[in-house]
Scaffold this motif. Structure first.
Motif: not given
Lengths: 320, 248
Positions: B149-176
């Motif tokens: 609802d907040q991130q439009w267009p779809r590619l912008f939303y997808h960039r945020h999705m990747m940002l959240a997803a890649q937390t898994g590879e980068m570890g806790e520091q990225s969340g910080r």
């Protein structure tokens, strides 16, 4: 003696086949068509960064440059303009310049120069967000930019062509060996992508079990058009899953057969349009389709694109 | 780059110095000079080898020998498997060496990828849920990404999705770092970031009409509290997970 001459004959034929494959001049229409599409994709992809440029690409954004460089191991070969840019005005200046370059590439203005600049800029953006916010689209965008540099990507369907027409040069775009090299590299790169994509999937239990397509469409965050009706059609899910793997796995062989090529390309259309529509990855799906267009014969491209290109040329030059 | 003969030159219009050679080359429909063809051929082979070895290496894993037996400690309990860098493991030496050889070239051209799209298995999504407070404890901002609802267009939303997803590879520091960024952006004092896995529903659950966003489908993997300067605590260890759609 017979074995020697047979071997020699084989090697000579192999050399001739190699030369034909790589160095036969080809009509650059396919490469130019890909330039228009890839240029548009590069422009749009990078235009979207404008919505939150500082956060994604600035020094102190979601993931600061120092953190990214630590993860990347401070390797000299992982490079980006954005590692050096500190001031927001400088960031925006580079960004606007990059958008202009991608736009010019799409239109085919100073094509060879903008293709080189587009590659350098696309890699700069990609390295800044890897890891972070990158995904398959960035890989395909950089692949296009890399190969467009190698051939006469502005020979037709371009403002460069219009400029030549205005100067009175009405000769058609000549067959080009470097266009062939560029197209061959896109084709082979795509084959490698599909091959390893399939091999990686084959290690997954859900791909083996035939349920992976379900888990892909069941992802709430990816969902675009609703495909969850597939829950009641497990055989259809299994068929789609297995077909995806076999298609990706054998693409690198079957795409070269002229009878099977249309089938492989239509399957690419089905797969990537499916990804675009049901999983919302429109840009990635389209980029993969554009890469598949490298297998289109120039005559086919001309049949599709020339009527429109001619109309535009007549409008811009005032003469047929 | 070496100068090459103009590729579209008509042999008839060429200088008359070597008409036989040009005619022969035109007859074979291969216009480039053999030396130029050799050079380009070598470069093409090297380039395609590089493009091939990157995903090849990334798709291979070291393996324990078939006869490997886990060691036991003094009380007879099995010891953990040695780390993958240990000499016990058999390394795939050919792809590792080749990728090492082409390493910088692959980096320079952004070719160092595995192309593991949705592999080995499609996984659930990662979400980042956040709150930011001022020094008095009043909430300044809250939300989550990706958020359609907040991130439009779809590619912008997808960039945020990747940002959240890649937390898994980068570890806790990225969340910080996300928390710090949000505190800075909203001019707050403290912030909290929750790293959430949104689990997938099975076909049967969907047929049973379980909503895709049912609360039971969300699993908090980590919770990170941050002030504008100093980290306070973190509740979970780093949990590496696959990037949906990202691959290597």
């Amino acid at each position: 003696m017979g074995a020697f001459s047979d071997t020699r004959g084989y090697v000579v034929e192999l050399g001739q086949a190699w030369n034909r494959f790589w160095f036969s001049p080809t009509d650059p229409a396919t490469l130019c068509f890909i330039r228009v599409l890839a240029g548009a994709m590069l422009f749009y992809t990078h235009l979207v960064w404008s919505l939150d440029l500082q956060a994604f690409l600035g020094q102190e954004g979601w993931l600061p440059v120092s953190f990214i460089r630590d993860i990347q191991g401070h390797q000299w070969s992982v490079w980006s303009l954005f590692f050096k840019i500190e001031q927001p005005w400088m960031l925006w200046s580079v960004h606007i310049f990059a958008l202009l370059v991608f736009f010019c590439l799409m239109l085919g203005l100073f094509s060879r120069t903008t293709a080189v600049l587009a590659f350098l800029l696309a890699v700069s953006y990609a390295h800044r967000v890897s890891p972070g916010a990158f995904f398959g689209l960035d890989k395909i965008n950089c692949m296009f930019a890399l190969y467009l540099m190698l051939g006469p990507c502005g020979a037709c369907y371009s403002l460069d062509r219009i400029r030549r027409l205005r100067r009175g040069d009405t000769s058609p775009a000549a067959p080009s060996t470097s266009a062939n090299v560029a197209i061959r590299l896109i084709q082979l790169h795509l084959c490698i992508i599909y091959l390893f994509s399939a091999l990686a999937k084959m290690q997954g239990e859900n791909w083996q079990a035939g349920s992976a397509v379900w888990w892909a469409v069941a992802n709430y965050e990816y969902q675009s058009l609703d495909a969850t009706w597939l829950a009641g059609w497990p055989v259809l899910v299994a068929l789609a899953t297995h077909l995806t793997i076999f298609w990706e796995l054998f693409y690198c062989c079957l795409i070269w057969n002229r009878f099977l090529r249309p089938i492989m390309l239509w399957m690419a259309v089905a797969t990537h349009v499916g990804i675009a529509m049901f999983m919302g990855m429109i840009t990635f799906g389209l980029a993969m389709l554009f890469a598949n267009f490298s297998f289109l014969q120039p005559a086919t491209v001309r049949r599709w694109v020339d009527p429109l290109a001619s109309r535009i040329a007549i409008k811009l030059t005032g003469s047929p | 780059m070496a100068k090459k003969r103009p590729e579209n030159q008509d042999p008839v219009d060429s200088p008359p110095a070597k008409p036989k050679k040009l005619a022969k080359r035109a007859a074979s429909a291969v216009p480039w000079h053999p030396a130029w063809r050799w050079l380009v051929s070598i470069l093409v082979v090297l380039h395609l080898t590089a493009v091939f070895v990157a995903p090849w290496d990334l798709s291979t894993d070291p393996a324990l020998p078939p006869s490997y037996m886990a060691q036991n400690d003094s009380q007879g309990n099995p010891l953990p498997v040695p780390p993958r860098e240990s000499s016990v493991w058999q390394q795939p030496v050919v792809p590792r060496s080749l990728r090492g050889f082409f390493h910088h070239y692959l980096n320079l051209a952004y070719l160092n990828h595995g192309y593991q799209f949705f592999a080995p298995d499609p996984a659930g999504s990662n979400l980042i849920r956040y709150q930011v407070w001022d020094s008095g404890g009043a909430e300044l901002a809250s939300g989550e990404f990706p958020n359609i609802d907040q991130q439009w267009p779809r590619l912008f939303y997808h960039r945020h999705m990747m940002l959240a997803a890649q937390t898994g590879e980068m570890g806790e520091q990225s969340g910080r770092l996300y928390a710090k960024h949000l505190i800075r952006r909203h001019e707050g004092k403290t912030g909290r970031v929750e790293w959430i896995l949104h689990k997938l529903l099975s076909p049967q659950q969907v047929l049973d009409e379980t909503p895709f966003d049912a609360p039971s489908t969300y699993l908090v993997l980590a919770e990170i509290n941050e002030t504008s300067a100093v980290a306070l605590n973190s509740s979970s260890e780093e949990l590496p997970i696959a990037i949906p759609g990202g691959g290597q």
